[in-house]
Design a protein around this motif. Structure first.
Motif, PDB file in Angstrom:
ATOM      1  N   ASN A 170      52.104 -23.656  38.428  1.00 23.21           N
ATOM      2  CA  ASN A 170      51.236 -22.553  38.570  1.00 23.21           C
ATOM      3  C   ASN A 170      51.252 -21.731  40.005  1.00 23.21           C
ATOM      4  N   PHE A 226      52.366 -16.668  33.582  1.00 24.89           N
ATOM      5  CA  PHE A 226      52.076 -18.084  33.844  1.00 24.89           C
ATOM      6  C   PHE A 226      51.634 -18.789  32.423  1.00 24.89           C
ATOM      7  N   ASN A 279      46.077 -19.765  38.633  1.00 21.62           N
ATOM      8  CA  ASN A 279      47.507 -19.262  39.222  1.00 21.62           C
ATOM      9  C   ASN A 279      47.763 -18.983  40.545  1.00 21.62           C
TER      10      ASN A 279
END
Length: 239
Positions: A114, A60, A89
């Motif tokens: 995300n 991420f 996330n």
């Protein structure tokens, strides 16, 4: 597996243990839009079991809380949660390709950065790709209840599965389940009440009101109008 004390022992001995699947893979028809969404967004949002254990900060590009959802269906509520919590996330796991396509199409439209998704069996993903103590919350919303008694062994919420996912949660992390089938809610509660290392968030040691972060679906609204209940169960990892 009577010769072995655990599946790990069987694997070490080179013995294959056939697993009972908690899902039936119904492919359905992949629409052109869903297919296009997969083709366009898989390079940036797709995850593969072949990647092995993930470094979530690398995946991420940041170090923030991570939520994983098993069986997100068409992805509408997962995308909504990701929109509402940009500093978290989200990882979704689904085995049905049209649902993957629908989710990625919605995520693309919402311009999400995300959210990542797996198209694979959740048990294998947890085992091979998710590091221990890496998740802040694990979600299981409206899984197949397998109504018939002879199919109860296929229910995903079983003691072995619960202990496998416990290790993936951080201490203080949550396992959030929701179902609209009361016998399955009772089954979930029975399994979790004897699960090592968990504590029920409910002060009455049973169910909780729907948390604000879990979107209410059209299916759920329709069910409520018909008098159907929905049961939310949240247990916290303590050990």
């Amino acid at each position: 597996m009577s010769r072995f004390n655990s599946e790990e022992e069987a694997r070490a001995a080179g013995v294959y243990i056939s697993k009972i699947k908690s899902f039936v893979k119904r492919e359905g028809r992949l629409t052109k839009a869903q297919g296009s969404a997969i083709e366009e967004n898989w390079p940036s949002m797709g995850l593969s079991i072949d990647q092995g254990q993930l470094n979530l900060e690398h995946v991420f590009g940041r170090n923030v809380p991570t939520v994983l959802e098993i069986g997100f269906g068409m992805g509408k509520s997962l995308v909504e949660m990701a929109q509402n919590a940009p500093n978290t996330n989200f990882i979704g796991i689904e085995v049905h390709r049209p649902g993957i396509g629908a989710c990625l199409a919605s995520a693309q439209q919402a311009e999400l950065t995300n959210l990542r998704v797996f198209e694979h069996d959740a048990v294998e993903v947890l085992d091979k790709c998710i590091a221990n103590e890496s998740l802040d919350r694990l979600q299981l919303f409206f899984p197949d209840p397998w109504h018939k008694t002879r199919h109860h062994k296929r229910r995903i919420v079983q003691s072995e599965f619960v202990q496998a996912l416990r290790t993936k949660l951080k201490i203080g992390g949550e396992f959030h389940m929701a179902t609209d089938w009361e016998p399955y809610a009772q089954h979930m509660l029975e399994v979790m009440q004897i699960a090592h290392g968990f504590e029920n968030k409910s002060s009455s040691q049973d169910y909780l009101a729907r948390p604000d972060y879990r979107p209410i679906t059209k299916f759920e609204v329709r069910g409520q109008k018909l008098g159907h209940g929905v049961w939310d169960i949240i247990f916290t990892r303590t050990q």
